[in-house]
Design a protein around this motif. Structure first.
Motif, PDB file in Angstrom:
ATOM      1  N   VAL A 103      -5.498   5.475 -14.496  1.00 45.96           N
ATOM      2  CA  VAL A 103      -4.779   5.149 -16.001  1.00 45.96           C
ATOM      3  C   VAL A 103      -5.279   6.172 -16.990  1.00 45.96           C
ATOM      4  CG1 VAL A 103      -4.515   3.608 -17.831  1.00 45.96           C
ATOM      5  CG2 VAL A 103      -4.556   2.810 -15.383  1.00 45.96           C
ATOM      6  N   THR A 118       0.205   5.861 -15.570  1.00 46.38           N
ATOM      7  CA  THR A 118      -0.581   4.971 -14.678  1.00 46.38           C
ATOM      8  C   THR A 118       0.241   5.675 -13.242  1.00 46.38           C
ATOM      9  OG1 THR A 118       1.182   3.604 -14.824  1.00 46.38           O
ATOM     10  CG2 THR A 118      -0.504   2.983 -15.841  1.00 46.38           C
ATOM     11  N   ALA A 122      -1.879   1.977  -9.827  1.00 42.50           N
ATOM     12  CA  ALA A 122      -2.220   1.266 -11.139  1.00 42.50           C
ATOM     13  C   ALA A 122      -1.002   0.678 -11.902  1.00 42.50           C
ATOM     14  CB  ALA A 122      -2.850   2.463 -11.952  1.00 42.50           C
TER      15      ALA A 122
END
Length: 168
Positions: A103, A118, A122
């Motif tokens: 991230v 992301t 993620a």
């Protein structure tokens, strides 16, 4: 012949005592002719936007976010340019093979831009909605002039949204 002058075969030389009168306080001419100056040591302060304490807070927030979620959080602070999204995507890609579980929070205060990227893994744990809420919180702090507080708060919110790391 003036005081402090020496005569050698008709030539006149000025002594070190005369030279020293023109030097600043704490400076002396050594017998070798070298000038030695004593100066007060002044430690160099931080050159970035954060103090050492603020950097420690940010580091702690990044460490806790990564540890609690199992995702790799990072922050970029700087200019992103006209196409901020593309610049942030390049930064995210530069993470390498671990970008899938990373991230990235990219902030350009001068351009008034915040981008959260992301990776695929993620994104499964931190969807756009959670990231947008964190960005709104960060922007509110940034408007009040609290850059570090906004980053720390945003990281905490994203950590809460992503939840604990899955146990295998």
């Amino acid at each position: 012949m003036g005081a402090g002058e020496l005569t050698h075969g008709g030539a006149t030389a000025v002594s070190a005592a005369d030279d020293e009168r023109d030097l600043p306080t704490g400076t002396v001419v050594l017998p070798t002719g070298r000038i030695s100056a004593a100066r007060m040591y002044e430690p160099v302060g931080p050159t970035g936007p954060f103090s050492a304490v603020q950097l420690a807070r940010l580091d702690e927030a990044l460490t806790l976010a990564s540890r609690e979620t199992g995702l790799d959080f990072s922050v970029y602070l700087g200019e992103l340019g006209a196409d901020s999204r593309a610049a942030a995507e390049r930064l995210h890609a530069s993470i390498g093979p671990d970008a899938t579980r990373a991230v990235l929070v990219a902030v350009s205060p001068g351009e008034r831009v915040v981008e959260v990227l992301t990776g695929d893994q993620a994104f499964q744990r931190l969807p756009d909605r959670g990231a947008k809420l964190a960005v709104m919180s960060m922007v509110a702090s940034f408007k009040e002039g609290d850059l570090i507080g906004g980053l720390v708060s945003g990281l905490r919110m994203m950590t809460d949204q992503a939840g604990p790391a899955p146990r295998h």
